[in-house]
Design a protein around this motif. Structure first.
Motif, mmCIF file in Angstrom:
data_model
loop_
_atom_site.group_PDB
_atom_site.id
_atom_site.type_symbol
_atom_site.label_atom_id
_atom_site.label_comp_id
_atom_site.label_asym_id
_atom_site.label_seq_id
_atom_site.Cartn_x
_atom_site.Cartn_y
_atom_site.Cartn_z
ATOM 1 N N ILE A 49 0.854 -1.187 0.000
ATOM 2 C CA ILE A 49 0.000 0.000 0.000
ATOM 3 C C ILE A 49 0.890 1.236 0.000
ATOM 4 O O ILE A 49 1.929 1.277 0.670
ATOM 5 C CB ILE A 49 -0.950 0.033 1.203
ATOM 6 C CG1 ILE A 49 -0.167 0.015 2.513
ATOM 7 C CG2 ILE A 49 -1.924 -1.131 1.162
ATOM 8 C CD1 ILE A 49 -1.053 0.217 3.729
ATOM 9 N N PRO A 50 0.522 2.238 -0.788
ATOM 10 C CA PRO A 50 1.336 3.458 -0.837
ATOM 11 C C PRO A 50 1.113 4.311 0.410
ATOM 12 O O PRO A 50 0.042 4.323 0.988
ATOM 13 C CB PRO A 50 0.825 4.167 -2.089
ATOM 14 C CG PRO A 50 -0.594 3.721 -2.221
ATOM 15 C CD PRO A 50 -0.624 2.302 -1.714
ATOM 16 N N VAL A 51 2.154 5.027 0.799
ATOM 17 C CA VAL A 51 2.075 5.942 1.928
ATOM 18 C C VAL A 51 1.543 7.285 1.418
ATOM 19 O O VAL A 51 2.095 7.858 0.472
ATOM 20 C CB VAL A 51 3.441 6.119 2.602
ATOM 21 C CG1 VAL A 51 3.357 7.140 3.731
ATOM 22 C CG2 VAL A 51 3.948 4.787 3.116
ATOM 23 N N LYS A 52 0.475 7.770 2.029
ATOM 24 C CA LYS A 52 -0.156 9.004 1.592
ATOM 25 C C LYS A 52 -0.379 9.937 2.775
ATOM 26 O O LYS A 52 -0.336 9.522 3.932
ATOM 27 C CB LYS A 52 -1.508 8.712 0.930
ATOM 28 C CG LYS A 52 -1.421 7.861 -0.322
ATOM 29 C CD LYS A 52 -2.813 7.621 -0.884
ATOM 30 C CE LYS A 52 -2.761 6.751 -2.141
ATOM 31 N NZ LYS A 52 -4.123 6.506 -2.690
ATOM 32 N N GLN A 416 -4.348 17.052 10.348
ATOM 33 C CA GLN A 416 -4.685 17.143 8.932
ATOM 34 C C GLN A 416 -3.413 17.167 8.092
ATOM 35 O O GLN A 416 -2.401 17.764 8.482
ATOM 36 C CB GLN A 416 -5.519 18.391 8.656
ATOM 37 C CG GLN A 416 -6.891 18.362 9.322
ATOM 38 C CD GLN A 416 -7.708 19.594 9.015
ATOM 39 O OE1 GLN A 416 -7.158 20.637 8.695
ATOM 40 N NE2 GLN A 416 -9.024 19.481 9.113
ATOM 41 N N LYS A 417 -3.474 16.480 6.942
ATOM 42 C CA LYS A 417 -2.377 16.422 5.988
ATOM 43 C C LYS A 417 -1.097 15.911 6.644
ATOM 44 O O LYS A 417 -0.043 16.570 6.621
ATOM 45 C CB LYS A 417 -2.157 17.795 5.345
ATOM 46 C CG LYS A 417 -3.332 18.255 4.503
ATOM 47 C CD LYS A 417 -3.049 19.596 3.834
ATOM 48 C CE LYS A 417 -4.242 20.029 2.975
ATOM 49 N NZ LYS A 417 -4.012 21.328 2.294
ATOM 50 N N VAL A 418 -1.205 14.741 7.273
ATOM 51 C CA VAL A 418 -0.057 14.072 7.883
ATOM 52 C C VAL A 418 0.036 12.664 7.296
ATOM 53 O O VAL A 418 -0.900 12.165 6.653
ATOM 54 C CB VAL A 418 -0.192 14.015 9.417
ATOM 55 C CG1 VAL A 418 -0.170 15.398 10.017
ATOM 56 C CG2 VAL A 418 -1.477 13.280 9.825
ATOM 57 N N VAL A 419 1.175 11.999 7.499
ATOM 58 C CA VAL A 419 1.351 10.620 7.035
ATOM 59 C C VAL A 419 0.494 9.708 7.905
ATOM 60 O O VAL A 419 0.636 9.691 9.130
ATOM 61 C CB VAL A 419 2.825 10.199 7.106
ATOM 62 C CG1 VAL A 419 2.978 8.727 6.735
ATOM 63 C CG2 VAL A 419 3.664 11.067 6.177
ATOM 64 N N VAL A 420 -0.399 8.960 7.260
ATOM 65 C CA VAL A 420 -1.355 8.131 7.975
ATOM 66 C C VAL A 420 -1.277 6.707 7.447
ATOM 67 O O VAL A 420 -1.207 6.486 6.229
ATOM 68 C CB VAL A 420 -2.791 8.671 7.807
ATOM 69 C CG1 VAL A 420 -3.786 7.754 8.486
ATOM 70 C CG2 VAL A 420 -2.890 10.074 8.391
ATOM 71 N N LEU A 421 -1.268 5.738 8.359
ATOM 72 C CA LEU A 421 -1.297 4.321 8.000
ATOM 73 C C LEU A 421 -2.374 3.616 8.794
ATOM 74 O O LEU A 421 -2.721 4.038 9.907
ATOM 75 C CB LEU A 421 0.058 3.660 8.296
ATOM 76 C CG LEU A 421 1.226 3.952 7.345
ATOM 77 C CD1 LEU A 421 2.456 3.218 7.834
ATOM 78 C CD2 LEU A 421 0.900 3.553 5.918
ATOM 79 N N LEU A 465 8.728 7.412 7.482
ATOM 80 C CA LEU A 465 8.087 7.239 6.182
ATOM 81 C C LEU A 465 7.766 8.600 5.579
ATOM 82 O O LEU A 465 7.573 9.575 6.314
ATOM 83 C CB LEU A 465 6.795 6.414 6.318
ATOM 84 C CG LEU A 465 6.943 4.942 6.708
ATOM 85 C CD1 LEU A 465 5.570 4.328 6.935
ATOM 86 C CD2 LEU A 465 7.694 4.150 5.631
ATOM 87 N N ARG A 466 7.685 8.591 4.235
ATOM 88 C CA ARG A 466 7.301 9.800 3.523
ATOM 89 C C ARG A 466 6.222 9.458 2.502
ATOM 90 O O ARG A 466 6.128 8.299 2.062
ATOM 91 C CB ARG A 466 8.510 10.414 2.811
ATOM 92 C CG ARG A 466 9.573 10.958 3.728
ATOM 93 C CD ARG A 466 10.718 11.543 2.939
ATOM 94 N NE ARG A 466 11.342 10.548 2.053
ATOM 95 C CZ ARG A 466 12.306 10.838 1.182
ATOM 96 N NH1 ARG A 466 12.747 12.085 1.062
ATOM 97 N NH2 ARG A 466 12.812 9.886 0.421
ATOM 98 N N PRO A 467 5.418 10.452 2.119
ATOM 99 C CA PRO A 467 4.426 10.183 1.082
ATOM 100 C C PRO A 467 5.111 9.642 -0.177
ATOM 101 O O PRO A 467 6.160 10.140 -0.599
ATOM 102 C CB PRO A 467 3.780 11.544 0.840
ATOM 103 C CG PRO A 467 4.009 12.295 2.108
ATOM 104 C CD PRO A 467 5.321 11.836 2.637
#
Length: 504
Positions: A49-52, A416-421, A465-467
């Motif tokens: 899964i991609p990191v977004k 908001q607008k943070v790296v989420v898994l 991790l990064r987007p």
């Protein structure tokens, strides 16, 4: 003989051939087995899964009860009979509007009796006030007489002053008599000396002796007059003191009479005030026979009908203001510690595919209450203290039914607008959490991550991790190890694409 030799040769050749074939078969099998044992492991199929970037929330789910603003249940103020219900359920009302008429003839009788008692107390108070005025007049007269007596506006003081003047004159006469006596005695002494020398006659000496005796008599008479004057002055002063004491006692008695009259007036006034307050209470109770609306709103329920007898405290009808909707909550003390006023809230009806409404935490009690947790389905908290809280909807829905149960999702924190898994991707079996990634050689590797805000199904990754990175969802079997070859499952991609199309 030759035939036997040929047969023996053929038999040897056959055994030799069979031995060769057997050796080759065994050797080939061993070689194949070795190749099989040393073959590279098959890649493990995994999902990538991609990191977004995304939004994450830490929420608290509770159930609550819908109420309208100012919702209240009006109750009977006392024993009465419902004379007439003037409104209907669902009817809009305004503040001060008559809702129900009650009837209680006993209270009217009590009010009339109390009115007679007040009239009697007013007459008594008026009499006591007149008595006070008379006592004050008596005191004024007594104090005036005493003041006049002290200031000397009477004959006694004049007589005392005359007596004091006479006493002063007589004291001067004594002084004069003493001077004359001393002079006469000196002259007698001189004449006696002259007589002894023969310068004067004896008659002159005797004549001077008579003068000395006369001077002593005059001095004695003057002193006697002083004593008489002192006695007379003392008598007049004692008489004046007695008269002043008598006037003082009369003034004191008048003051006591005024104080007593003032006390009686004050006591009666307090009694009258109490009676007036009681009368107003009874009058208000009689007025309360008309139940009126205290707010602008709507009639939510009517619990009585015409002709019903209602004891004190009987619920009559329920009102509320539909322009504002509230949700009443009962939070556990643990959850209440996380909640603050003005936190955003999502409200929805309990059920499938509910419509959501927005609101904010309006108030939170600072004191926990014991008892059952109303509005909370957790039966384990039945005997635990709870903290009441109120949520106010941003706008009235006009669809939520007062008294119904709703689901309340309180947003405690939000990023908001943070790296989420998803939480299933994070591995926490070691001292520091990590995720699995695929390296450039297609093998699984660990990567440590730092976690931030954690929600119900997702977690914030603050570092590691990064987007654009891809992470591996570890399969349940077999377990991944660092260096394990992995490959992305094609079926998973197709499935995800299908699910994405369905969502669209």
């Amino acid at each position: 003989m030759k035939y036997k030799e040929n047969n023996s040769f053929k038999t040897g050749v056959k055994w030799l051939l069979w031995s060769s074939f057997l050796t080759l078969g065994i050797g080939g099998g061993l070689f194949a087995y070795g190749l099989y044992q040393n073959r590279p492991p098959e890649p493990i199929g995994v999902r990538l899964i991609p990191v977004k970037l995304g939004d994450i929330e830490d929420t608290l789910n509770e159930s609550g009860t819908i109420e309208l603003a100012g919702q209240q249940t009006l109750k009977s103020p006392g024993d009465a009979t419902v004379d007439e219900v003037l409104v209907k359920i669902g009817q809009n009302i305004t503040s001060g509007q008559n809702l129900i008429t009650l009837r209680n003839p006993e209270k009217q009788t009590i009010l009339s009796k109390k009115e007679l008692e007040i009239h009697k107390e007013k007459l008594t108070l008026e009499s006591l006030r007149q008595k006070l005025v008379a006592a004050q007049e008596t005191l004024t007269i007594a104090q005036g007489r005493l003041q006049n007596y002290k200031s000397g506006q009477n004959n006694d003081l004049l007589e005392i002053k005359k007596q004091e003047i006479a006493l002063a004159n007589n004291r001067k006469k004594v002084v004069d008599a003493e001077v004359l006596l001393a002079a006469a005695e000196r002259k007698l002494t001189e004449q006696k000396a002259l007589f002894e020398r023969g310068y004067i006659a004896e008659d002159d000496v005797r004549s001077q002796e008579d003068e000395v005796r006369n001077a002593k008599v005059r001095l004695r008479d003057a002193k006697s007059l002083i004593n008489t004057d002192l006695l007379e002055l003392k008598s007049r002063q004692i008489k004046r003191q007695d008269q002043e004491q008598e006037l003082q006692e009369k003034a004191s008695a008048a003051e006591s009479g005024v104080r007593q009259a003032q006390l009686e007036v004050a006591t009666n006034s307090r009694s009258l005030q109490i009676s007036l307050l009681e009368y107003r209470d009874k009058e208000q109770e009689l007025k309360n026979n008309m139940v009126t609306a205290s707010i602008d709103g709507k009639v939510l329920n009517i619990q009585v009908k015409n002709g019903d007898g209602v004891p004190p405290g009987t619920e009559l009808l329920t009102l509320g203001d539909p322009s504002q909707e509230l949700v009443k909550l009962q939070l556990s003390t643990l959850n209440a510690a996380k909640v603050r006023p003005n936190q955003s809230v999502r409200i929805s009806i309990i059920g499938p595919n509910p419509k959501q409404f927005s609101g904010k935490v309006d108030s939170l009690y600072i004191l926990a209450q014991s008892g059952n947790s109303k509005g909370n389905d957790d039966s384990n908290q039945g005997s635990q203290p709870t903290v009441p809280a109120t949520v106010r909807l941003d706008a009235p829905t006009r669809t939520l039914i007062p008294g119904s149960q709703v689901n309340v999702e309180i947003i405690l924190q939000q990023r908001q607008k943070v790296v989420v898994l998803d939480t299933e991707v994070i591995v926490r079996s070691e001292s520091k959490p990590f995720v699995w990634i695929r390296d450039s050689q297609g093998k699984a590797q660990k990567r440590s991550v730092t976690l931030g805000l954690e929600g119900l199904t997702q977690v914030e990754v603050t570092s590691g991790l990064r987007p654009g990175d891809s992470v591996v969802i570890p399969p349940p079997e077999p377990s991944l190890k660092p260096g394990s070859p992995i490959q992305e499952e094609k079926t998973t991609k197709k499935k995800e694409k299908t699910e994405g199309d369905d969502r669209e």
